[in-house]
Design a protein around this motif. Structure first.
Motif, PDB file in Angstrom:
ATOM      1  N   GLN B  91       0.835  -1.204   0.000  1.00 52.39           N
ATOM      2  CA  GLN B  91       0.000   0.000   0.000  1.00 52.39           C
ATOM      3  C   GLN B  91       0.870   1.254   0.000  1.00 52.39           C
ATOM      4  N   GLY B  92       2.017   1.176   0.666  1.00 48.79           N
ATOM      5  CA  GLY B  92       2.950   2.300   0.667  1.00 48.79           C
ATOM      6  C   GLY B  92       3.405   2.659  -0.734  1.00 48.79           C
ATOM      7  N   ARG B  93       3.703   1.629  -1.503  1.00 47.86           N
ATOM      8  CA  ARG B  93       4.144   1.900  -2.883  1.00 47.86           C
ATOM      9  C   ARG B  93       2.977   2.371  -3.746  1.00 47.86           C
ATOM     10  N   ALA B  94       1.800   1.875  -3.452  1.00 51.23           N
ATOM     11  CA  ALA B  94       0.645   2.267  -4.260  1.00 51.23           C
ATOM     12  C   ALA B  94       0.216   3.705  -3.967  1.00 51.23           C
ATOM     13  N   ASP B  95       0.295   4.099  -2.697  1.00 49.31           N
ATOM     14  CA  ASP B  95      -0.341   5.362  -2.303  1.00 49.31           C
ATOM     15  C   ASP B  95       0.565   6.394  -1.652  1.00 49.31           C
ATOM     16  N   TRP B  96       1.401   5.974  -0.725  1.00 52.94           N
ATOM     17  CA  TRP B  96       1.951   6.918   0.250  1.00 52.94           C
ATOM     18  C   TRP B  96       3.343   7.453  -0.034  1.00 52.94           C
ATOM     19  N   TYR B  97       4.127   6.705  -0.797  1.00 48.00           N
ATOM     20  CA  TYR B  97       5.529   7.108  -0.960  1.00 48.00           C
ATOM     21  C   TYR B  97       5.845   7.546  -2.386  1.00 48.00           C
ATOM     22  N   ARG B  98       6.615   8.604  -2.474  1.00 49.83           N
ATOM     23  CA  ARG B  98       7.195   8.986  -3.772  1.00 49.83           C
ATOM     24  C   ARG B  98       8.434   8.156  -4.044  1.00 49.83           C
ATOM     25  N   HIS B  99       9.266   8.035  -3.015  1.00 56.04           N
ATOM     26  CA  HIS B  99      10.430   7.148  -3.128  1.00 56.04           C
ATOM     27  C   HIS B  99      10.948   6.859  -1.737  1.00 56.04           C
ATOM     28  N   TYR B 100      11.729   5.822  -1.653  1.00 53.81           N
ATOM     29  CA  TYR B 100      12.344   5.503  -0.364  1.00 53.81           C
ATOM     30  C   TYR B 100      13.650   4.753  -0.576  1.00 53.81           C
ATOM     31  N   ALA B 101      14.435   4.753   0.471  1.00 53.09           N
ATOM     32  CA  ALA B 101      15.656   3.948   0.513  1.00 53.09           C
ATOM     33  C   ALA B 101      15.653   3.196   1.822  1.00 53.09           C
ATOM     34  N   LEU B 102      16.165   1.985   1.791  1.00 47.12           N
ATOM     35  CA  LEU B 102      16.232   1.166   2.991  1.00 47.12           C
ATOM     36  C   LEU B 102      17.647   0.603   3.105  1.00 47.12           C
ATOM     37  N   ARG B 103      18.225   0.804   4.260  1.00 45.83           N
ATOM     38  CA  ARG B 103      19.583   0.305   4.502  1.00 45.83           C
ATOM     39  C   ARG B 103      19.599  -0.531   5.772  1.00 45.83           C
ATOM     40  N   ILE B 104      20.293  -1.634   5.688  1.00 49.11           N
ATOM     41  CA  ILE B 104      20.456  -2.503   6.852  1.00 49.11           C
ATOM     42  C   ILE B 104      21.904  -2.388   7.310  1.00 49.11           C
ATOM     43  N   ALA B 105      22.082  -2.038   8.567  1.00 48.12           N
ATOM     44  CA  ALA B 105      23.423  -1.721   9.055  1.00 48.12           C
ATOM     45  C   ALA B 105      23.648  -2.346  10.425  1.00 48.12           C
ATOM     46  N   ARG B 106      24.888  -2.720  10.670  1.00 47.99           N
ATOM     47  CA  ARG B 106      25.278  -3.343  11.933  1.00 47.99           C
ATOM     48  C   ARG B 106      25.833  -2.258  12.856  1.00 47.99           C
ATOM     49  N   VAL B 107      25.159  -2.022  13.962  1.00 50.37           N
ATOM     50  CA  VAL B 107      25.595  -0.981  14.899  1.00 50.37           C
ATOM     51  C   VAL B 107      26.816  -1.480  15.662  1.00 50.37           C
ATOM     52  N   GLU B 108      27.874  -0.702  15.606  1.00 46.64           N
ATOM     53  CA  GLU B 108      29.138  -1.125  16.204  1.00 46.64           C
ATOM     54  C   GLU B 108      29.503  -0.303  17.437  1.00 46.64           C
ATOM     55  N   ARG B 109      29.048   0.936  17.497  1.00 52.94           N
ATOM     56  CA  ARG B 109      29.302   1.774  18.664  1.00 52.94           C
ATOM     57  C   ARG B 109      28.101   2.667  18.884  1.00 52.94           C
ATOM     58  N   SER B 110      27.889   3.057  20.134  1.00 47.93           N
ATOM     59  CA  SER B 110      26.820   4.017  20.393  1.00 47.93           C
ATOM     60  C   SER B 110      27.127   4.762  21.676  1.00 47.93           C
ATOM     61  N   TYR B 111      26.691   5.997  21.718  1.00 47.70           N
ATOM     62  CA  TYR B 111      26.758   6.736  22.966  1.00 47.70           C
ATOM     63  C   TYR B 111      25.706   7.815  22.957  1.00 47.70           C
ATOM     64  N   GLY B 112      25.535   8.445  24.092  1.00 49.30           N
ATOM     65  CA  GLY B 112      24.466   9.422  24.194  1.00 49.30           C
ATOM     66  C   GLY B 112      24.785  10.491  25.209  1.00 49.30           C
ATOM     67  N   TRP B 113      23.946  11.494  25.209  1.00 49.04           N
ATOM     68  CA  TRP B 113      24.105  12.600  26.135  1.00 49.04           C
ATOM     69  C   TRP B 113      22.712  13.108  26.493  1.00 49.04           C
ATOM     70  N   SER B 114      22.574  13.487  27.745  1.00 48.42           N
ATOM     71  CA  SER B 114      21.303  14.054  28.178  1.00 48.42           C
ATOM     72  C   SER B 114      21.565  15.274  29.051  1.00 48.42           C
ATOM     73  N   ARG B 115      20.764  16.302  28.829  1.00 42.56           N
ATOM     74  CA  ARG B 115      20.880  17.513  29.627  1.00 42.56           C
ATOM     75  C   ARG B 115      20.722  17.209  31.118  1.00 42.56           C
ATOM     76  N   ALA B 116      19.924  16.219  31.412  1.00 39.38           N
ATOM     77  CA  ALA B 116      19.709  15.851  32.808  1.00 39.38           C
ATOM     78  C   ALA B 116      21.003  15.358  33.451  1.00 39.38           C
ATOM     79  N   ASP B 117      21.889  14.799  32.640  1.00 42.86           N
ATOM     80  CA  ASP B 117      23.164  14.320  33.158  1.00 42.86           C
ATOM     81  C   ASP B 117      24.224  15.424  33.127  1.00 42.86           C
TER      82      ASP B 117
END
Lengths: 125, 125
Positions: B91-117
């Motif tokens: 239905q997305g291809r029929a109605d909702w999207y003009r175009h899209y890209a999909l990538r599958i990736a392996r997360v190797e590192r992550s970190y974050g920051w919060s104002r509360a910290d």
């Protein structure tokens, strides 16, 4: 699809493997200088060795996702060390962001679809 | 940060490695049923084995980025095969999207920051 570069808002589908930096953030209500800095960082990133492209959007709720694509982890580390980029990150923590998460990921497959083509990209890479 | 799960809009920072599905799309102006379907797919994905979380936003220009996180490539393939998900994509291809890209990736590192910290997460993983 041969016109991938022309699809508005999307980065080209480079041949994997390459790297994605997924930056997800929630903004504060402080706007001073944010738009100019965001534009400057996109332009500056595009000048870096190993830069491939960027996709970025932010919703009305203040949640934003920016994914930049790079040839290697070394290119990402070098971009992280650029002084002007460091300064922007400092200002981001001081003023613009409530919180964020950053993930570095190795892109292993990609494909796309465009209404102009009408069929899913057969190159499931 | 011990309250990562509580940060609005952000998926928790799981211990790498895990997988990200980066779905970038530009919408058509057709709205019929889109919001309900998008909500349904988020709920349905959350029920799948190996699902870890999702981050999603769409700007006023119609460009959207949704990143879902999964324990394995097998979990992603299984989600892709769910019949209701297939129907939504059609239905997305029929109605909702003009175009899209999909990538599958392996997360190797992550970190974050919060104002509360107030400080960047020291656990650069």
């Amino acid at each position: 699809m041969n016109d991938r570069d022309a699809l508005p808002g999307l980065a080209p589908l480079f041949e994997p493997p390459y790297y994605a930096v997924i930056f997800t953030s929630l903004r504060t209500t402080v706007d001073a200088g944010y738009g100019e800095m965001a534009e400057r960082m996109v332009a500056l990133a595009a000048e870096q060795p190993g830069y491939l492209g960027v996709e970025s959007t932010r919703g009305a709720d203040g949640l934003g996702i920016t994914v930049s694509y790079w040839q290697s982890l070394e290119a990402i580390q070098a971009w992280r060390a650029v002084a002007e980029h460091r300064a922007a990150r400092d200002q981001g923590r001081a003023d613009w962001y409530r919180h964020y998460a950053l993930r570095i990921a190795r892109v292993e497959r990609s494909y796309g679809w465009s209404r102009a083509d009408g069929v899913e990209d057969p190159t499931l890479r």
